[in-house]
Design an enzyme around this catalytic site. Sequence first.
Site, PDB file in Angstrom:
ATOM      1  N   ILE A  71       0.826  -1.213   0.000  1.00  0.00           N
ATOM      2  CA  ILE A  71       0.000   0.000   0.000  1.00  0.00           C
ATOM      3  C   ILE A  71       0.863   1.268   0.000  1.00  0.00           C
ATOM      4  O   ILE A  71       0.601   2.206  -0.743  1.00  0.00           O
ATOM      5  CB  ILE A  71      -0.952   0.013   1.238  1.00  0.00           C
ATOM      6  CG1 ILE A  71      -1.807  -1.259   1.296  1.00  0.00           C
ATOM      7  CG2 ILE A  71      -1.821   1.278   1.234  1.00  0.00           C
ATOM      8  CD1 ILE A  71      -2.755  -1.481   0.168  1.00  0.00           C
ATOM      9  N   GLY A  72       1.858   1.289   0.854  1.00  0.00           N
ATOM     10  CA  GLY A  72       2.737   2.465   0.876  1.00  0.00           C
ATOM     11  C   GLY A  72       2.214   3.599   1.726  1.00  0.00           C
ATOM     12  O   GLY A  72       2.440   4.779   1.434  1.00  0.00           O
ATOM     13  N   LEU A  73       1.515   3.239   2.801  1.00  0.00           N
ATOM     14  CA  LEU A  73       1.018   4.222   3.785  1.00  0.00           C
ATOM     15  C   LEU A  73       0.142   5.301   3.141  1.00  0.00           C
ATOM     16  O   LEU A  73       0.247   6.492   3.480  1.00  0.00           O
ATOM     17  CB  LEU A  73       2.186   4.863   4.570  1.00  0.00           C
ATOM     18  CG  LEU A  73       3.064   3.894   5.350  1.00  0.00           C
ATOM     19  CD1 LEU A  73       4.135   4.653   6.136  1.00  0.00           C
ATOM     20  CD2 LEU A  73       2.248   3.027   6.301  1.00  0.00           C
ATOM     21  N   CYS A 130       7.213  -0.410   8.438  1.00  0.00           N
ATOM     22  CA  CYS A 130       6.513  -0.577   7.152  1.00  0.00           C
ATOM     23  C   CYS A 130       7.524  -0.915   6.059  1.00  0.00           C
ATOM     24  O   CYS A 130       8.434  -0.124   5.794  1.00  0.00           O
ATOM     25  CB  CYS A 130       5.745   0.686   6.770  1.00  0.00           C
ATOM     26  SG  CYS A 130       4.986   0.513   5.140  1.00  0.00           S
ATOM     27  N   LYS A 164       5.865  -0.789  17.066  1.00  0.00           N
ATOM     28  CA  LYS A 164       5.477  -1.915  16.195  1.00  0.00           C
ATOM     29  C   LYS A 164       6.701  -2.369  15.408  1.00  0.00           C
ATOM     30  O   LYS A 164       7.276  -1.607  14.624  1.00  0.00           O
ATOM     31  CB  LYS A 164       4.339  -1.499  15.255  1.00  0.00           C
ATOM     32  CG  LYS A 164       3.834  -2.662  14.405  1.00  0.00           C
ATOM     33  CD  LYS A 164       2.529  -2.315  13.710  1.00  0.00           C
ATOM     34  CE  LYS A 164       1.978  -3.494  12.932  1.00  0.00           C
ATOM     35  NZ  LYS A 164       0.694  -3.194  12.306  1.00  0.00           N
ATOM     36  N   GLY A 216      -1.248 -12.690   7.197  1.00  0.00           N
ATOM     37  CA  GLY A 216      -2.237 -13.771   7.124  1.00  0.00           C
ATOM     38  C   GLY A 216      -1.712 -15.058   7.740  1.00  0.00           C
ATOM     39  O   GLY A 216      -0.580 -15.118   8.243  1.00  0.00           O
ATOM     40  N   GLY A 264      -5.577  -8.962  12.257  1.00  0.00           N
ATOM     41  CA  GLY A 264      -5.229  -8.156  11.094  1.00  0.00           C
ATOM     42  C   GLY A 264      -5.927  -8.609   9.829  1.00  0.00           C
ATOM     43  O   GLY A 264      -7.114  -8.349   9.610  1.00  0.00           O
TER      44      GLY A 264
HETATM   45  C1  SIN Z   1       1.364  -0.085   3.998  1.00  0.00           C
HETATM   46  O1  SIN Z   1       0.633   0.914   4.041  1.00  0.00           O
HETATM   47  O2  SIN Z   1       2.226  -0.211   3.137  1.00  0.00           O
HETATM   48  C2  SIN Z   1       1.189  -1.195   4.989  1.00  0.00           C
HETATM   49  C3  SIN Z   1       1.483  -0.766   6.355  1.00  0.00           C
HETATM   50  C4  SIN Z   1       2.650  -1.407   6.990  1.00  0.00           C
HETATM   51  O3  SIN Z   1       3.172  -2.408   6.492  1.00  0.00           O
HETATM   52  O4  SIN Z   1       3.097  -0.927   8.031  1.00  0.00           O
END
Ligand code: SIN
Length: 303
Positions: A71-73, A130, A164, A216, A264
């Site tokens: 996703i890339g935040l 991330c 995290k 997952g 999650g």
């Molecule tokens: C994302 O937004 O790329 C995922 C979030 C994460 O892995 O911390």
Amino acid sequence: MADLRVTLNRLSLRNPILVASGTFGYAREMAAYVDFGRIGGVIPKTITPLPRMGNRPPRTVETASGMLNSIGLDNDGLEAFIEKHLGYLLTLETAVIANIAGRNTDEFVEMARRLGEFQRLAGLELNISCPNVSGGVDYGTDPTLTYEVVAAVRGACELPVIAKLTPNVTNITTVAAAAAEAGADAVSLVNTFQGMAIDWRRRTPVLGNRIGGLSGPAIKPLALRCVWQVAQSVPVPVIGIGGIQSIDDVMEFLVAGASAVQIGTANFYNPGLSSALVEELEKTVDAEGCERVVDLVGTLKAS
Ligand code: SIN
């Protein structure tokens, strides 16, 4: 009825079932499925100081017993979060833990200061793990930087702080130890494992960003190993994350040493799972003849 309350240093939760950042939107999206008054807490999608578009698509792909995301935040930034989402989140009858990511310590501190103005937030989770953004795991792979950012955030606001952690390191316990020493109230682990999907006929990666993070059920055994190792050797409460989709999975993380867990990827295919797990946890703790869920934490017999 069993007492499900858990205390992770300054963070008190009505029960140990949380939902993980990035899998639950900003909670509104899940209101039809989840009884917020039952679950231990909600962690909305990571916020960054400024809006981010995220990575180019495709950004998710299903894998065997798992999911890769890149996703890339993607998010609208801190002020939009406060304006559009925080008011709603703080009306929910559950603990709300904001998840933040900065590109450097100053950005983490600025965000922590701003969110620290909202005393009804239950805490901050620092996303130092991330894998999908440039520099996203720099903090979480270096114990010195982990110490620096956690200590700086601790000094900048009164909210309980969770770090995290990424599993994409040689030894996750050294990073957890740095977070603990810097004053983290808890560590949450694990974020996703770096992975890749390939369309061999086209000879191309499937994800627009080429690599992504795997989550997952496929990662549950890997996450359990990390949780067990950290819980054994680092004096800080652990929040377990990684492929949890049943009460047995929850119990495995608890006996491995997790004081709480985050649901999650399962939210995507079973959005009501978190509240259902609270019911099942109550029954399971009773059936084990325990009065308190905390009595089951870290009870794994492995010498
Ligand atoms: C994302 O937004 O790329 C995922 C979030 C994460 O892995 O911390």
